[in-house]
Design a protein around this motif. Structure first.
Motif, PDB file in Angstrom:
ATOM      1  N   GLY A  93       0.811  -1.214   0.000  1.00  0.00           N
ATOM      2  CA  GLY A  93       0.000   0.000   0.000  1.00  0.00           C
ATOM      3  C   GLY A  93       0.840   1.258   0.000  1.00  0.00           C
ATOM      4  N   LEU A  94       1.838   1.295   0.885  1.00  0.00           N
ATOM      5  CA  LEU A  94       2.723   2.460   0.940  1.00  0.00           C
ATOM      6  C   LEU A  94       3.470   2.641  -0.374  1.00  0.00           C
ATOM      7  CD1 LEU A  94       4.191   2.088   4.551  1.00  0.00           C
ATOM      8  CD2 LEU A  94       2.562   3.812   3.748  1.00  0.00           C
ATOM      9  N   LEU A  95       3.888   1.513  -0.954  1.00  0.00           N
ATOM     10  CA  LEU A  95       4.622   1.574  -2.221  1.00  0.00           C
ATOM     11  C   LEU A  95       3.739   2.140  -3.332  1.00  0.00           C
ATOM     12  CD1 LEU A  95       7.461   0.798  -3.217  1.00  0.00           C
ATOM     13  CD2 LEU A  95       6.553  -1.420  -3.869  1.00  0.00           C
ATOM     14  N   THR A  96       2.504   1.659  -3.404  1.00  0.00           N
ATOM     15  CA  THR A  96       1.584   2.118  -4.453  1.00  0.00           C
ATOM     16  C   THR A  96       1.269   3.602  -4.301  1.00  0.00           C
ATOM     17  OG1 THR A  96       0.583  -0.085  -4.493  1.00  0.00           O
ATOM     18  CG2 THR A  96      -0.630   1.669  -5.561  1.00  0.00           C
ATOM     19  N   VAL A  97       0.916   4.022  -3.078  1.00  0.00           N
ATOM     20  CA  VAL A  97       0.563   5.420  -2.842  1.00  0.00           C
ATOM     21  C   VAL A  97       1.767   6.331  -3.059  1.00  0.00           C
ATOM     22  CG1 VAL A  97      -0.218   7.068  -1.091  1.00  0.00           C
ATOM     23  CG2 VAL A  97      -1.307   4.828  -1.269  1.00  0.00           C
ATOM     24  N   THR A  98       2.946   5.890  -2.618  1.00  0.00           N
ATOM     25  CA  THR A  98       4.154   6.703  -2.787  1.00  0.00           C
ATOM     26  C   THR A  98       4.478   6.915  -4.256  1.00  0.00           C
ATOM     27  OG1 THR A  98       5.043   5.889  -0.685  1.00  0.00           O
ATOM     28  CG2 THR A  98       6.603   6.880  -2.224  1.00  0.00           C
ATOM     29  N   ILE A  99       4.407   5.829  -5.030  1.00  0.00           N
ATOM     30  CA  ILE A  99       4.685   5.939  -6.470  1.00  0.00           C
ATOM     31  C   ILE A  99       3.710   6.910  -7.120  1.00  0.00           C
ATOM     32  CG2 ILE A  99       4.618   4.692  -8.667  1.00  0.00           C
ATOM     33  CD1 ILE A  99       5.639   2.226  -7.139  1.00  0.00           C
ATOM     34  N   ALA A 100       2.431   6.781  -6.777  1.00  0.00           N
ATOM     35  CA  ALA A 100       1.413   7.665  -7.360  1.00  0.00           C
ATOM     36  C   ALA A 100       1.632   9.107  -6.921  1.00  0.00           C
ATOM     37  CB  ALA A 100       0.025   7.185  -6.964  1.00  0.00           C
ATOM     38  N   PHE A 101       1.939   9.314  -5.639  1.00  0.00           N
ATOM     39  CA  PHE A 101       2.132  10.672  -5.121  1.00  0.00           C
ATOM     40  C   PHE A 101       3.331  11.344  -5.794  1.00  0.00           C
ATOM     41  CE2 PHE A 101       4.064  13.657  -2.120  1.00  0.00           C
ATOM     42  CZ  PHE A 101       3.000  14.531  -1.914  1.00  0.00           C
ATOM     43  N   LEU A 102       4.425  10.599  -5.923  1.00  0.00           N
ATOM     44  CA  LEU A 102       5.606  11.174  -6.577  1.00  0.00           C
ATOM     45  C   LEU A 102       5.311  11.531  -8.030  1.00  0.00           C
ATOM     46  CD1 LEU A 102       8.432   8.861  -5.152  1.00  0.00           C
ATOM     47  CD2 LEU A 102       7.951  11.243  -4.536  1.00  0.00           C
ATOM     48  N   THR A 103       4.510  10.667  -8.685  1.00  0.00           N
ATOM     49  CA  THR A 103       4.151  10.943 -10.079  1.00  0.00           C
ATOM     50  C   THR A 103       3.355  12.235 -10.199  1.00  0.00           C
ATOM     51  OG1 THR A 103       4.074   8.573 -10.547  1.00  0.00           O
ATOM     52  CG2 THR A 103       2.969  10.020 -12.110  1.00  0.00           C
ATOM     53  N   VAL A 104       2.357  12.415  -9.320  1.00  0.00           N
ATOM     54  CA  VAL A 104       1.488  13.596  -9.364  1.00  0.00           C
ATOM     55  C   VAL A 104       2.227  14.836  -8.877  1.00  0.00           C
ATOM     56  CG1 VAL A 104      -0.613  14.618  -8.395  1.00  0.00           C
ATOM     57  CG2 VAL A 104      -0.606  12.232  -9.122  1.00  0.00           C
ATOM     58  N   SER A 105       3.058  14.683  -7.842  1.00  0.00           N
ATOM     59  CA  SER A 105       3.682  15.845  -7.210  1.00  0.00           C
ATOM     60  C   SER A 105       4.699  16.532  -8.113  1.00  0.00           C
ATOM     61  CB  SER A 105       4.344  15.438  -5.889  1.00  0.00           C
ATOM     62  OG  SER A 105       5.381  14.514  -6.120  1.00  0.00           O
TER      63      SER A 105
END
Length: 814
Positions: free
Chosen positions: A784-796
């Motif tokens: 979960g942390l990996l998925t959210v982190t990857i998505a957040f870095l992509t958007v940020s």
């Protein structure tokens, strides 16, 4: 008009390079991955399909049934094939063959060949292995001729024009000359049968004083032999088996006739029969379910790419709203607008397909390494495959492009001229659903990778019951004659000893004084299996027990660090008398219902002297079976094991190699480390882990590309809002949070959906292992942390860039 559409498409692609790159690259990656996976699945599902009469070819099997327990063997009595041709009209032909490891001599050079077949002439009548030069059927009908594949001819002679060359083969410690009279084309990569050399079956029978059709051999199962039959076209399998069983019952007599039955297995099912070992000389069996799952992954990845295409097309609606409004003002019909945007979608798809084809062709060698498979053709070698793939991509592009085309084409003319699109954009629920679907798939794959990785690591580190570290193994391909079990022969003072045991004793003496070598020992190559009866002493009930026997050297258990739970180990100080004893493992004692009284129990003519802790002599994908360790000389020593001091691998290996070359200078020194070979037992799972990791990375990359594009479009729409917020004093972290929270929430929802699905899928896969991990909560937290982190870095990326920009530029936007 079509020309105008394509001009517009090209201008849009060039004008918006970032959008074009994301859209085309995402689709191309999906297509490349799909092409490679489909090539793999196609290769798997077409195994053995090149044989012209393949649907009528069956492998003969024996089924031994005792007390309602059935054990299937890929072997039947030696005379079965010829008798069925004579006695069953529906059996048109048959062939028998056996795999053998050979010592070969060409002039003064010697080689080891681990994959040769002794085969009947009918072998090349039934199976379509074409000749490059010579007549293979005629070759196998002679007694002193042989056939080589092109690859093996080059290996031994450095060229493939070797007709007439002489090769010597060691048979029962004697060299026999064979003339090369046929060169076969290399065996296809999708053939279950795999060989480098064919020798006449009759040569083996003659050398071993065997008869082709001896009635006494009907009840004798010899696992090394394979028998295939060819039926008349159209006959029902059950009907054919019934006729075969009728013949068997007339040929067999005694107790074996009631316990042993025959089965027939269609050739096209052999490769997928993972429950029964195919045997030496046959490629490893596969699991058809894995191919279906891999095909599903290919479809999922292509679907992810299409979702990206749909999302980005909808997100591009706002910048093109005025263009659509102008077209409607000048008279463009909705049908024309739909055609325009579909044409653009197809144009992008064609570019992506060509790029994907190039990527797939370039990475094919790396994919072969990851998948452990060598394909006989490349991506572009099969035009039909490429055309079908192109058609599938175009259909997928049409499906992905039809929704954006319909949505864009229905914009209100006045609103479009003002640059307004209503609900289209980041607030559109279809986009949100598609983003959730994308990252749910990505999250599912991430959890799958973590589960598979943890399970394989668990198996590799599980207590094997012995110490496989610091052990050098050497395989000896001796055609060792059977000894006399260590019994005295007449006035002989020494028992009959085969070349494997002689070499073991010589290596022991040679390495005895080396300070880095602790022990030299040996064992038989592989294991012998037997079925026996166990009786419960309290209830009197009997049951069938499958038992493995391992012939070992007297120091074997000591070198392997096996734990003796009761009794003692073999003692070489006792000399030949130790051959009267055996060691058994815990499973053997348990299956035999011996309880606590194991030592002194009789097994045939031998007594049990020691109970060994269960040890893993096979992959732990199977439960540990009962095993007997004996010193019986009738089974040859085929492997040497050298235990060396920790940290002295280089010196020890050099010493072992020097000793081998001194004692056996004509045979190349080939070794393995036992720890590495044990790890290779899980090669199939490791390959699947590698493919799943690769597929997951591609799926995540495609999802991130789409999210990256959507974040860019959303940020562009909110440029003025961001400028106003900054002027009013909003800090950068708050702006980043505002821009990212919508996408982060979608990714979190996607993981909530993926987690239970991944749990049930993981539990189903783990249930196939007798020794397995439990799916802990930490695995899901990490995923979960990996998925959210990857998505957040992509958007940020876009959020940070916009948040730190000068608000004056934002307020002067447009």
């Amino acid at each position: 008009m079509i020309k105008n559409y394509f001009k517009t498409a090209i201008r849009n692609l060039v004008k918006h390079k970032g959008y074009s790159f994301i859209n085309i690259t995402g689709l191309a990656l999906g297509i490349a991955c799909c092409l490679l996976i489909i090539l793999y699945v196609k290769d798997e599902l077409t195994f053995d399909r090149f044989h012209k009469n393949g649907e009528n070819i069956y492998r003969m099997q024996s089924a031994l049934t005792m007390n309602d327990n059935k054990q299937v063997f890929n072997a039947v009595g030696l005379p079965t094939g010829p008798s069925l041709v004579d006695d069953v009209p529906e059996v048109e032909n048959q062939t028998r063959f056996m795999n053998s490891a050979l010592e070969i001599r060409i002039g003064d050079k010697e080689f080891d060949e681990g994959n040769a077949y002794y085969a009947e002439p009918q072998f090349l009548e039934i199976f379509n292995f074409p000749s490059q030069e010579g007549d293979g059927i005629a070759t196998l009908g002679q007694s002193a001729e042989l056939a080589l594949t092109k690859e093996s001819a080059i290996k031994y002679f450095g060229r493939d024009d070797v007709i007439g060359e002489i090769m010597e083969v060691k048979m029962n410690d004697e060299w026999k000359s064979f003339t090369v009279t046929t060169i076969l084309k290399n065996v296809a990569s999708n053939s279950t049968l795999d060989f480098n050399m064919l020798l006449p079956f009759q040569a083996y029978l003659t050398a071993n004083n065997r008869q082709s059709n001896n009635s006494q051999d009907w009840g004798r199962l010899e696992i090394g032999f394979q028998t295939f039959i060819v039926s008349t076209p159209g006959i029902v399998q059950d009907s054919l088996l019934s006729k075969i069983e009728t013949v068997r019952k007339t040929k067999m007599s005694g107790p074996i006739a009631t316990m042993l039955g025959y089965e027939i297995q269609p050739l096209h099912e052999v490769h997928y029969d993972a429950t029964i070992t195919n045997g030496a000389g046959m490629r490893e069996a596969s699991n058809k379910l894995y191919s279906i799952l891999l095909g599903g992954i290919a479809i999922v990845i292509l679907m992810l790419a299409c979702i990206n295409f749909t999302n980005l097309s909808v997100a591009r609606a706002l910048p093109r709203a005025k263009e659509i409004g102008v077209r409607k003002v000048v008279g463009a019909l909705r049908k024309q607008l739909v055609t325009q945007f579909l044409s653009e979608a197809l144009f992008v798809s064609v570019i992506a397909f060509i790029l994907g084809l190039i990527i797939a062709q370039l990475v094919l060698p790396a994919f072969e390494t990851v998948s452990g498979k060598e394909f006989s053709i490349s991506i572009v070698d099969d035009p039909l495959y490429v055309v079908l793939a192109f058609v599938v991509v175009i259909i997928a592009a049409f499906i992905a492009g039809i929704y954006p085309a319909l949505m864009i084409s229905k914009f209100n003319t006045v609103s479009a001229l003002k640059g307004s699109t209503g609900a289209v954009g980041g607030r559109n629920w279809v986009q949100k659903v598609l983003v959730v679907l994308q990252f749910a798939i990505a999250g599912f794959l991430i959890i799958g990778v973590l589960t598979m990785n943890r399970q394989i690591t668990y198996l590799l580190n599980l207590d094997k019951g012995y110490d496989d570290k610091n052990l050098i193994g050497v395989t000896m391909n001796y055609n060792e004659p059977r000894g006399n079990g260590g019994r005295m022969q007449g006035q002989q003072a020494e028992p009959v000893m085969g070349p494997g045991e002689r070499m073991l004793n010589l290596m022991k003496n040679e390495l005895a004084q080396n300070p880095t070598i602790d022990l030299v020992t040996g064992k038989s190559t592989g294991l012998s299996m037997m079925m026996m009866m166990s009786q419960n002493e309290e209830t009197g009930e009997s049951q069938q027990v499958r038992t493995f026997m391992e012939r070992a050297d007297v120091d074997f258990a000591k070198a392997m660090g096996m734990e003796i739970l009761e009794g003692r180990d073999f003692n070489k100080a006792n000399g030949e008398s130790e051959r009267d004893y055996i060691l058994v493992n815990e499973q053997f004692a348990k299956k035999m219902n011996w309880g606590d009284s194991v030592i002194g129990r009789r097994f045939g003519q031998r007594s049990v002297i020691g109970l060994v802790k269960d040890y893993n002599f096979q992959s732990l994908e199977n439960e540990i079976d009962p095993i007997i360790v004996n010193l019986d000389m009738r089974t040859p020593i085929g492997e040497l094991y050298i235990k060396f001091e920790e940290g002295t691998l280089t010196e020890s290996l050099a010493a072992v190699k020097a000793a081998w070359e001194k004692l056996n200078p004509v045979v190349p020194f080939e070794y393995f480390l036992l720890e590495e070979r044990n790890a290779d037992q899980y090669g199939d799972q490791v390959r699947w882990r590698s493919m799943l990791i690769t597929a997951s990375l591609i799926a995540i990359s495609i999802s991130c590309l789409g999210l990256f594009g959507l974040a860019y479009m959303a940020t562009q729409r909110r440029t003025k809002e961001i400028g106003v917020r900054k002027v009013l004093g909003a800090p950068v972290p708050l702006i980043i949070f505002i821009l990212s929270k919508g996408f982060s929430a979608l990714v979190l929802i996607s993981f909530i959906i993926a987690a239970p699905l991944a749990y049930f899928g993981g539990e189903e896969w783990l249930s196939t292992f007798p020794y397995r991990i439990e799916m802990g909560w930490d695995m899901f937290v990490i995923a979960g942390l990996l998925t959210v982190t990857i998505a957040f870095l992509t958007v940020s990326w876009h959020s940070v860039k916009t948040a730190v920009s000068n608000p004056v530029k934002a307020l002067r936007y447009e």
